[in-house]
Design an enzyme around this catalytic site. Structure first.
Site, PDB file in Angstrom:
ATOM      1  N   GLN A   1       0.855  -1.195   0.000  1.00  0.00           N
ATOM      2  CA  GLN A   1       0.000   0.000   0.000  1.00  0.00           C
ATOM      3  C   GLN A   1       0.885   1.238   0.000  1.00  0.00           C
ATOM      4  O   GLN A   1       0.393   2.356  -0.110  1.00  0.00           O
ATOM      5  CB  GLN A   1      -0.892   0.011   1.244  1.00  0.00           C
ATOM      6  CG  GLN A   1      -1.840  -1.168   1.326  1.00  0.00           C
ATOM      7  CD  GLN A   1      -2.454  -1.290   2.715  1.00  0.00           C
ATOM      8  OE1 GLN A   1      -3.436  -0.634   3.030  1.00  0.00           O
ATOM      9  NE2 GLN A   1      -1.872  -2.127   3.547  1.00  0.00           N
ATOM     10  N   ASN A   2       2.189   1.047   0.154  1.00  0.00           N
ATOM     11  CA  ASN A   2       3.098   2.193   0.281  1.00  0.00           C
ATOM     12  C   ASN A   2       3.361   2.823  -1.081  1.00  0.00           C
ATOM     13  O   ASN A   2       3.437   2.137  -2.094  1.00  0.00           O
ATOM     14  CB  ASN A   2       4.411   1.757   0.939  1.00  0.00           C
ATOM     15  CG  ASN A   2       4.168   1.233   2.346  1.00  0.00           C
ATOM     16  OD1 ASN A   2       3.098   1.469   2.901  1.00  0.00           O
ATOM     17  ND2 ASN A   2       5.135   0.541   2.905  1.00  0.00           N
TER      18      ASN A   2
ATOM     19  N   GLY B   1       2.907  -4.376   9.004  1.00  0.00           N
ATOM     20  CA  GLY B   1       2.955  -2.917   9.146  1.00  0.00           C
ATOM     21  C   GLY B   1       1.765  -2.195   8.555  1.00  0.00           C
ATOM     22  O   GLY B   1       1.890  -1.076   8.071  1.00  0.00           O
ATOM     23  N   THR B   2       0.606  -2.843   8.603  1.00  0.00           N
ATOM     24  CA  THR B   2      -0.614  -2.161   8.139  1.00  0.00           C
ATOM     25  C   THR B   2      -1.681  -2.234   9.220  1.00  0.00           C
ATOM     26  O   THR B   2      -1.834  -3.270   9.885  1.00  0.00           O
ATOM     27  CB  THR B   2      -1.148  -2.743   6.810  1.00  0.00           C
ATOM     28  OG1 THR B   2      -2.400  -2.100   6.507  1.00  0.00           O
ATOM     29  CG2 THR B   2      -1.343  -4.248   6.828  1.00  0.00           C
TER      30      THR B   2
ATOM     31  N   HIS C   1      -1.638   1.528  -4.118  1.00  0.00           N
ATOM     32  CA  HIS C   1      -2.049   2.928  -3.944  1.00  0.00           C
ATOM     33  C   HIS C   1      -1.165   3.898  -4.726  1.00  0.00           C
ATOM     34  O   HIS C   1      -1.097   5.081  -4.386  1.00  0.00           O
ATOM     35  CB  HIS C   1      -2.070   3.281  -2.444  1.00  0.00           C
ATOM     36  CG  HIS C   1      -3.134   2.539  -1.676  1.00  0.00           C
ATOM     37  ND1 HIS C   1      -3.134   2.411  -0.307  1.00  0.00           N
ATOM     38  CD2 HIS C   1      -4.260   1.883  -2.110  1.00  0.00           C
ATOM     39  CE1 HIS C   1      -4.198   1.701   0.075  1.00  0.00           C
ATOM     40  NE2 HIS C   1      -4.889   1.371  -0.994  1.00  0.00           N
TER      41      HIS C   1
ATOM     42  N   CYS D   1      -1.112  19.909 -17.950  1.00  0.00           N
ATOM     43  CA  CYS D   1      -0.891  18.715 -18.779  1.00  0.00           C
ATOM     44  C   CYS D   1      -0.924  19.140 -20.241  1.00  0.00           C
ATOM     45  O   CYS D   1      -1.620  20.106 -20.594  1.00  0.00           O
ATOM     46  CB  CYS D   1      -1.983  17.688 -18.503  1.00  0.00           C
ATOM     47  SG  CYS D   1      -1.931  16.271 -19.630  1.00  0.00           S
TER      48      CYS D   1
HETATM   49  C1  BJW Z   1       4.667  -0.906  12.323  1.00  0.00           C
HETATM   50  C2  BJW Z   1       5.841  -0.264  12.638  1.00  0.00           C
HETATM   51  C3  BJW Z   1       7.012  -1.008  12.442  1.00  0.00           C
HETATM   52  C4  BJW Z   1       4.274   1.128  13.009  1.00  0.00           C
HETATM   53  N1  BJW Z   1       6.948  -2.256  11.982  1.00  0.00           N
HETATM   54  N2  BJW Z   1       4.623  -2.148  11.872  1.00  0.00           N
HETATM   55  C5  BJW Z   1     -15.393  -0.992   2.881  1.00  0.00           C
HETATM   56  C6  BJW Z   1     -15.752  -0.616   4.177  1.00  0.00           C
HETATM   57  C7  BJW Z   1     -15.572   0.700   4.621  1.00  0.00           C
HETATM   58  C8  BJW Z   1     -15.029   1.675   3.781  1.00  0.00           C
HETATM   59  C9  BJW Z   1     -14.675   1.304   2.512  1.00  0.00           C
HETATM   60  C10 BJW Z   1     -14.869  -0.006   2.072  1.00  0.00           C
HETATM   61  N3  BJW Z   1     -14.427  -0.081   0.777  1.00  0.00           N
HETATM   62  C11 BJW Z   1     -13.950   1.121   0.407  1.00  0.00           C
HETATM   63  C12 BJW Z   1     -14.099   1.993   1.428  1.00  0.00           C
HETATM   64  C13 BJW Z   1     -13.691   3.442   1.409  1.00  0.00           C
HETATM   65  C14 BJW Z   1     -12.222   3.674   1.622  1.00  0.00           C
HETATM   66  C15 BJW Z   1     -11.825   3.076   2.964  1.00  0.00           C
HETATM   67  O1  BJW Z   1     -11.267   2.011   3.062  1.00  0.00           O
HETATM   68  N4  BJW Z   1     -12.091   3.807   4.034  1.00  0.00           N
HETATM   69  C16 BJW Z   1     -11.749   3.330   5.380  1.00  0.00           C
HETATM   70  C17 BJW Z   1     -10.666   4.248   5.977  1.00  0.00           C
HETATM   71  C18 BJW Z   1     -12.988   3.254   6.211  1.00  0.00           C
HETATM   72  N5  BJW Z   1     -11.417   3.121   0.535  1.00  0.00           N
HETATM   73  C19 BJW Z   1     -11.211   3.798  -0.595  1.00  0.00           C
HETATM   74  O2  BJW Z   1     -11.713   4.896  -0.795  1.00  0.00           O
HETATM   75  C20 BJW Z   1     -10.355   3.135  -1.669  1.00  0.00           C
HETATM   76  N6  BJW Z   1     -11.029   3.177  -2.919  1.00  0.00           N
HETATM   77  C21 BJW Z   1     -12.104   2.433  -3.178  1.00  0.00           C
HETATM   78  O3  BJW Z   1     -12.541   1.601  -2.411  1.00  0.00           O
HETATM   79  O4  BJW Z   1     -12.671   2.684  -4.398  1.00  0.00           O
HETATM   80  C22 BJW Z   1     -13.899   2.085  -4.747  1.00  0.00           C
HETATM   81  C23 BJW Z   1     -14.233   2.563  -6.149  1.00  0.00           C
HETATM   82  C24 BJW Z   1     -14.492   1.623  -7.111  1.00  0.00           C
HETATM   83  C25 BJW Z   1     -14.796   2.053  -8.412  1.00  0.00           C
HETATM   84  C26 BJW Z   1     -14.811   3.399  -8.718  1.00  0.00           C
HETATM   85  C27 BJW Z   1     -14.514   4.339  -7.757  1.00  0.00           C
HETATM   86  C28 BJW Z   1     -14.224   3.912  -6.443  1.00  0.00           C
HETATM   87  C29 BJW Z   1      -9.065   3.942  -1.884  1.00  0.00           C
HETATM   88  C30 BJW Z   1      -8.172   3.929  -0.691  1.00  0.00           C
HETATM   89  C31 BJW Z   1      -6.971   4.847  -0.948  1.00  0.00           C
HETATM   90  C32 BJW Z   1      -6.090   4.987   0.271  1.00  0.00           C
HETATM   91  N7  BJW Z   1      -5.180   6.050   0.059  1.00  0.00           N
HETATM   92  C33 BJW Z   1      -4.178   6.345   1.085  1.00  0.00           C
HETATM   93  C34 BJW Z   1      -3.392   7.600   0.653  1.00  0.00           C
HETATM   94  C35 BJW Z   1      -2.404   7.284  -0.475  1.00  0.00           C
HETATM   95  C36 BJW Z   1      -1.716   8.522  -0.962  1.00  0.00           C
HETATM   96  C37 BJW Z   1      -0.839   9.187   0.071  1.00  0.00           C
HETATM   97  O5  BJW Z   1       0.186   8.608   0.477  1.00  0.00           O
HETATM   98  O6  BJW Z   1      -1.185  10.297   0.481  1.00  0.00           O
HETATM   99  O7  BJW Z   1      -3.320   5.210   1.232  1.00  0.00           O
HETATM  100  S1  BJW Z   1      -4.861   6.558   2.721  1.00  0.00           S
HETATM  101  C38 BJW Z   1      -3.545   5.760   3.563  1.00  0.00           C
HETATM  102  O8  BJW Z   1      -4.047   4.559   4.207  1.00  0.00           O
HETATM  103  C39 BJW Z   1      -2.573   5.296   2.463  1.00  0.00           C
HETATM  104  C40 BJW Z   1      -2.186   3.915   2.966  1.00  0.00           C
HETATM  105  O9  BJW Z   1      -1.680   3.133   1.901  1.00  0.00           O
HETATM  106  C41 BJW Z   1      -3.486   3.412   3.543  1.00  0.00           C
HETATM  107  C42 BJW Z   1      -3.309   2.284   4.519  1.00  0.00           C
HETATM  108  O10 BJW Z   1      -2.601   2.678   5.653  1.00  0.00           O
HETATM  109  P1  BJW Z   1      -1.542   1.705   6.329  1.00  0.00           P
HETATM  110  O11 BJW Z   1      -0.447   1.416   5.386  1.00  0.00           O
HETATM  111  O12 BJW Z   1      -2.238   0.560   6.936  1.00  0.00           O
HETATM  112  O13 BJW Z   1      -0.910   2.678   7.451  1.00  0.00           O
HETATM  113  P2  BJW Z   1      -1.476   3.031   8.909  1.00  0.00           P
HETATM  114  O14 BJW Z   1      -0.816   4.266   9.337  1.00  0.00           O
HETATM  115  O15 BJW Z   1      -2.945   2.975   8.965  1.00  0.00           O
HETATM  116  O16 BJW Z   1      -0.939   1.822   9.814  1.00  0.00           O
HETATM  117  C43 BJW Z   1       0.443   1.633  10.061  1.00  0.00           C
HETATM  118  C44 BJW Z   1       0.605   0.352  10.862  1.00  0.00           C
HETATM  119  O17 BJW Z   1       1.989   0.101  11.020  1.00  0.00           O
HETATM  120  C45 BJW Z   1       0.010   0.452  12.279  1.00  0.00           C
HETATM  121  O18 BJW Z   1      -0.791  -0.703  12.518  1.00  0.00           O
HETATM  122  C46 BJW Z   1       1.237   0.429  13.188  1.00  0.00           C
HETATM  123  O19 BJW Z   1       1.015  -0.254  14.434  1.00  0.00           O
HETATM  124  C47 BJW Z   1       2.240  -0.304  12.349  1.00  0.00           C
HETATM  125  N8  BJW Z   1       3.647  -0.004  12.607  1.00  0.00           N
HETATM  126  N9  BJW Z   1       5.548   0.996  13.108  1.00  0.00           N
HETATM  127  C48 BJW Z   1       5.720  -2.796  11.727  1.00  0.00           C
HETATM  128  N10 BJW Z   1       8.232  -0.450  12.730  1.00  0.00           N
END
Ligand code: BJW
Length: 250
Positions: A107-108, A193-194, A125, A153
């Protein structure tokens, strides 16, 4: 040794990996935390502790204020360009050569897995080092990166935006299809790490589990997936993954 690194758990996972032919790994922001890239949801240090995602990480936010969103991403892009892969990334690069298929799904957006030597990384992502047109989606030249304003663009209809997936946008179809296929067919699946909160990526460990894979979570904190994991390593990935490689090689 890290206090939460249980030798018996590491041994059991290494045993399963010796028998495995197909391995899939899902990574999140925690894997890059030890390189100095902030996570999103960690209290105090996470990006969403300081900024509101709806102001910066949606197409509506960009349409409202393109320079503000562009500059926020430009700062993050410059920070990412300065950092290096950590021991967790390097361990995953070592792991890829051991299996018939090894699918690294991230996801990074920081490109650190490729920098560490992983091939064919599935970027769910997008990639913060790339830009594309907000309207026609055509890839744009990285030379545009340093502008204060998003440059136009060549299609003449819109401006450049970061090539990342914002909330409400569809994930690249090929990437999510390949990730779902790997989750359905692997013998061992790692969720590392997610926070397992953002969909559809968060479904992948559940899919792997339903399809009979052994699922391992590596995370210092609990997630919604934790109760479903076969093994949990409560340690930073930069500590746990090199230890796992050592157990496999030992
Ligand atoms: C360690 C550590 C160490 C710390 N070692 N570990 C179903 C249910 C509910 C909602 C939805 C659903 N389906 C879709 C949705 C909506 C939405 C969503 O999921 N919302 C939820 C938040 C509720 N999803 C979307 O909108 C997605 N699109 C979609 O579904 O489209 C449908 C569609 C279809 C057709 C047409 C149109 C639409 C898109 C999601 C995009 C996410 N984007 C981001 C930003 C990317 C750009 C940027 O960088 O700015 O992606 S948001 C952000 O979260 C980023 C990440 O990739 C993503 C995930 O986060 P991640 O990687 O898990 O990080 P953290 O911070 O949450 O967690 C870090 C973890 O590491 C923690 O657990 C720590 O404990 C741990 N940790 N140190 C190991 N050293």
């Amino acid at each position: 040794m890290h206090p939460d690194l249980d030798t018996a758990t590491i041994h059991d996972i290494a045993t399963a990996l010796r028998r495995a032919r197909h391995v899939a790994v899902l990574t999140g922001a925690g894997v890059s935390a030890e390189s100095g890239v902030p996570t999103f949801r960690d209290a105090q240090t996470g990006l969403w502790a300081k900024f509101r995602p709806e102001d910066l990480a949606t197409p509506e936010a960009f349409a409202r204020n393109p320079p503000m969103v562009w500059q926020w991403y430009a700062e993050r892009r410059e920070a990412v360009a300065r950092v290096a892969p950590n021991p967790g990334h390097h361990a995953l690069a070592k792991l890829q050569v051991r299996f018939e298929t090894f699918t690294l799904i991230t996801q990074n957006v920081d490109g650190l897995h490729a920098k560490a030597g992983n091939r064919n990384v599935i970027e769910l992502h997008g990639n913060i080092l790339k830009t594309k047109c907000f309207e026609c989606n055509a890839p744009q030249s990285p030379a545009a990166d340093h502008a204060i304003q998003p440059p136009p663009c060549s299609c003449g209809k819109s401006v450049c935006r970061p090539d990342v997936v914002w909330f409400g946008e569809a994930l690249p179809a090929k990437a999510i299809d390949a990730a779902q296929r790997a989750a359905r067919s692997c013998d061992v699946f790692f969720s590392i790490g997610t926070s397992t909160q953002v969909y559809p990526a968060a479904e992948l460990p559940f899919t792997a589990k339903q399809r009979g894979a052994l699922v391992v979570e590596i995370n210092p904190d609990a997630t919604p997936f934790t109760p479903h994991a076969d093994h949990v390593i409560r340690a930073p990935s930069g500590v746990a993954l090199p230890r796992l490689i050592a157990a496999l090689e030992g």
